[in-house]
Design a protein around this motif. Structure first.
Motif, PDB file in Angstrom:
ATOM      1  N   LYS A  65      35.548  25.313  29.333  1.00 36.64           N
ATOM      2  CA  LYS A  65      34.857  26.718  28.819  1.00 36.64           C
ATOM      3  C   LYS A  65      34.273  27.324  29.957  1.00 36.64           C
ATOM      4  CE  LYS A  65      32.001  28.332  25.156  1.00 36.64           C
ATOM      5  NZ  LYS A  65      31.030  27.884  24.158  1.00 36.64           N
ATOM      6  N   GLN A  66      34.267  28.789  29.785  1.00 41.60           N
ATOM      7  CA  GLN A  66      33.590  29.470  30.780  1.00 41.60           C
ATOM      8  C   GLN A  66      32.306  29.674  30.211  1.00 41.60           C
ATOM      9  OE1 GLN A  66      35.022  33.376  32.659  1.00 41.60           O
ATOM     10  NE2 GLN A  66      33.270  34.299  31.550  1.00 41.60           N
ATOM     11  N   LEU A  67      30.945  29.347  31.092  1.00 44.27           N
ATOM     12  CA  LEU A  67      29.606  29.566  30.476  1.00 44.27           C
ATOM     13  C   LEU A  67      28.969  30.780  30.926  1.00 44.27           C
ATOM     14  CD1 LEU A  67      28.506  25.581  31.331  1.00 44.27           C
ATOM     15  CD2 LEU A  67      29.348  26.855  29.216  1.00 44.27           C
ATOM     16  N   ALA A  68      29.333  31.292  32.065  1.00 47.13           N
ATOM     17  CA  ALA A  68      28.617  32.392  32.728  1.00 47.13           C
ATOM     18  C   ALA A  68      29.616  33.220  33.612  1.00 47.13           C
ATOM     19  CB  ALA A  68      27.332  32.093  33.209  1.00 47.13           C
ATOM     20  N   LEU A  69      29.598  34.686  33.588  1.00 46.16           N
ATOM     21  CA  LEU A  69      30.237  35.581  34.412  1.00 46.16           C
ATOM     22  C   LEU A  69      29.365  36.439  35.023  1.00 46.16           C
ATOM     23  CD1 LEU A  69      32.953  37.021  35.186  1.00 46.16           C
ATOM     24  CD2 LEU A  69      32.535  38.236  33.113  1.00 46.16           C
ATOM     25  N   VAL A  70      29.438  36.594  36.221  1.00 46.80           N
ATOM     26  CA  VAL A  70      28.696  37.542  37.068  1.00 46.80           C
ATOM     27  C   VAL A  70      29.743  38.525  37.758  1.00 46.80           C
ATOM     28  CG1 VAL A  70      27.043  37.932  39.155  1.00 46.80           C
ATOM     29  CG2 VAL A  70      26.860  36.062  37.646  1.00 46.80           C
ATOM     30  N   LYS A  71      29.816  39.842  37.259  1.00 47.77           N
ATOM     31  CA  LYS A  71      30.724  40.786  38.013  1.00 47.77           C
ATOM     32  C   LYS A  71      30.179  41.273  39.260  1.00 47.77           C
ATOM     33  CE  LYS A  71      32.661  42.052  33.411  1.00 47.77           C
ATOM     34  NZ  LYS A  71      32.977  43.148  32.535  1.00 47.77           N
ATOM     35  N   THR A  72      31.151  41.482  40.139  1.00 48.44           N
ATOM     36  CA  THR A  72      30.539  42.176  41.274  1.00 48.44           C
ATOM     37  C   THR A  72      31.395  43.251  41.816  1.00 48.44           C
ATOM     38  OG1 THR A  72      32.394  40.661  42.642  1.00 48.44           O
ATOM     39  CG2 THR A  72      30.075  39.783  42.181  1.00 48.44           C
ATOM     40  N   SER A  73      31.032  43.964  42.947  1.00 50.86           N
ATOM     41  CA  SER A  73      31.795  45.071  43.150  1.00 50.86           C
ATOM     42  C   SER A  73      33.075  44.999  44.163  1.00 50.86           C
ATOM     43  CB  SER A  73      30.809  46.070  44.185  1.00 50.86           C
ATOM     44  OG  SER A  73      29.529  46.324  43.207  1.00 50.86           O
ATOM     45  N   SER A  74      33.000  43.814  44.877  1.00 43.03           N
ATOM     46  CA  SER A  74      34.198  43.373  45.459  1.00 43.03           C
ATOM     47  C   SER A  74      34.517  41.838  45.578  1.00 43.03           C
ATOM     48  CB  SER A  74      33.829  43.796  47.082  1.00 43.03           C
ATOM     49  OG  SER A  74      32.528  43.084  47.603  1.00 43.03           O
ATOM     50  N   ALA A  75      35.511  41.252  46.124  1.00 42.34           N
ATOM     51  CA  ALA A  75      36.008  40.010  46.044  1.00 42.34           C
ATOM     52  C   ALA A  75      34.872  39.088  46.566  1.00 42.34           C
ATOM     53  CB  ALA A  75      37.152  39.795  47.002  1.00 42.34           C
ATOM     54  N   VAL A  76      34.758  37.861  45.683  1.00 43.27           N
ATOM     55  CA  VAL A  76      33.826  36.780  46.034  1.00 43.27           C
ATOM     56  C   VAL A  76      34.464  35.966  47.030  1.00 43.27           C
ATOM     57  CG1 VAL A  76      32.565  34.952  45.310  1.00 43.27           C
ATOM     58  CG2 VAL A  76      32.568  36.971  43.813  1.00 43.27           C
ATOM     59  N   ARG A  77      33.843  35.631  48.272  1.00 42.02           N
ATOM     60  CA  ARG A  77      34.426  34.994  49.374  1.00 42.02           C
ATOM     61  C   ARG A  77      33.934  33.699  49.411  1.00 42.02           C
ATOM     62  NH1 ARG A  77      38.481  35.518  52.786  1.00 42.02           N
ATOM     63  NH2 ARG A  77      38.286  37.743  52.811  1.00 42.02           N
ATOM     64  N   THR A  78      32.688  33.207  49.104  1.00 41.03           N
ATOM     65  CA  THR A  78      32.148  31.834  49.208  1.00 41.03           C
ATOM     66  C   THR A  78      31.193  31.633  48.097  1.00 41.03           C
ATOM     67  OG1 THR A  78      31.611  30.026  50.646  1.00 41.03           O
ATOM     68  CG2 THR A  78      30.640  32.393  50.927  1.00 41.03           C
ATOM     69  N   CYS A  79      30.952  30.540  47.571  1.00 44.05           N
ATOM     70  CA  CYS A  79      29.716  30.392  46.529  1.00 44.05           C
ATOM     71  C   CYS A  79      29.277  28.947  46.619  1.00 44.05           C
ATOM     72  CB  CYS A  79      30.213  30.591  44.967  1.00 44.05           C
ATOM     73  SG  CYS A  79      31.656  29.698  44.521  1.00 44.05           S
TER      74      CYS A  79
END
Length: 305
Positions: A65-79
């Motif tokens: 299940k998805q617990l949290a979503l953070v939207k960004t302005s461009s692609a996420v490269r690393t986390c």
């Protein structure tokens, strides 16, 4: 020994990663699927993913299940999570008129996720971040850039603590040693390099004839494994015989290559040692993950050396 082949994706693998206990292997690819083959129930509760759909998402490992979503302005490269699992960081690409940022969220403060407001955001206007990991004790992150530079950024103030440039081209991957004292980089300049985590002192260099996409440090021996090959766009014009799609093993103290493992039908994009050091996995442009368990001779070789 014959490897175990996993095919949970329809497109090329971009990264593979074991959890701390080694009972889960997470895989991500250029398709919209994240997979986690499991050998037994484990202690890992959450997984963090970043995507080209301009989002960073937190998931429950047991239920999916998805617990949290953070939207960004461009692609996420690393986390990644810090060691305690309370703080997450991710970097976004420099594209579509937006510059590269590293964002930090404290998961203990639910308002940060709800309002999409990180407690700290570091701009990287000169060269975008292509790989990043947490340093020891979660005090800073180590970021590798498209330019070949390495930076340390404080996780509290955002201050740039150190900056070096030992690579001449893009850094594709960074992985730390088990004790977090060292880290290894993989670069398009055909080398992998070993550094001190705290001082960023350059310790060793491992040279190949092709771009290195990923590199990992053994948790039990003085060994490193490298994976790479030519650019993905050139794969269709190169045969397996001359493509050099092998995992290559080096002794990090002597910087000497001592073994190769073939099998992928395209460049290797990600490699990872199992936390117990008895096996390693590789993910390739061919969409397969290959799990290799070492022969007894591997351990005998190290003890004799």
């Amino acid at each position: 020994q014959k490897p175990i082949l996993l095919q949970g994706h329809e497109r090329s693998i971009t990264q593979i990663k074991y959890n701390r206990e080694g009972d889960l292997l997470f895989t991500v690819a250029k398709d919209p699927v994240s997979a986690a083959p499991s050998s037994r129930p484990g202690d890992t509760r959450h997984v963090l993913t970043g995507s080209a759909d301009n989002s960073c998402r937190l998931w429950d490992c047991e239920t999916g299940k998805q617990l949290a979503l953070v939207k960004t302005s461009s692609a996420v490269r690393t986390c990644g999570f810090d060691f305690g699992g309370n703080i997450i960081m991710f970097s976004t690409d420099k594209q579509m008129g937006y510059q590269c940022f590293v964002s930090f969220f404290d998961l203990r403060d639910s308002s940060q996720i709800e309002n999409n407001e990180p407690y700290m955001k570091i701009p990287c206007s000169d060269s975008k971040i292509t790989s990043a990991v947490w340093g020891p004790l979660g005090e800073f992150i180590i970021a590798g850039h498209e330019s070949g530079e390495l930076n340390q950024f404080s996780a509290k103030s955002g201050e740039q603590l150190s900056n070096i440039k030992e690579h001449t081209k893009q850094i594709n991957d960074i992985q730390t040693s088990r004790d977090m004292t060292m880290f290894i980089t993989a670069s398009k300049d055909n080398t992998a390099k070993l550094f001190d985590c705290t001082t960023l002192e350059h310790l060793k260099t491992f040279r190949t004839e092709r771009p290195v996409n990923s590199a990992a440090l053994s948790p039990i021996f003085d060994h490193v494994v490298l994976g790479g090959g030519q650019e993905a766009m050139d794969v269709t014009t190169t045969s397996t015989r001359i493509g050099k799609f092998e995992a290559r093993f080096f002794h990090w103290a002597f910087e000497e290559e001592f073994g190769r493992v073939k099998g992928h039908f395209g460049p290797i994009n990600s490699v990872a040692f199992h936390p117990d050091g008895k096996s390693y996995s590789s993910g390739g442009e061919d969409g397969y993950v290959r799990i290799h368990y070492f022969d007894p001779q591997y351990f005998e070789f190290e003890f004799e050396a």
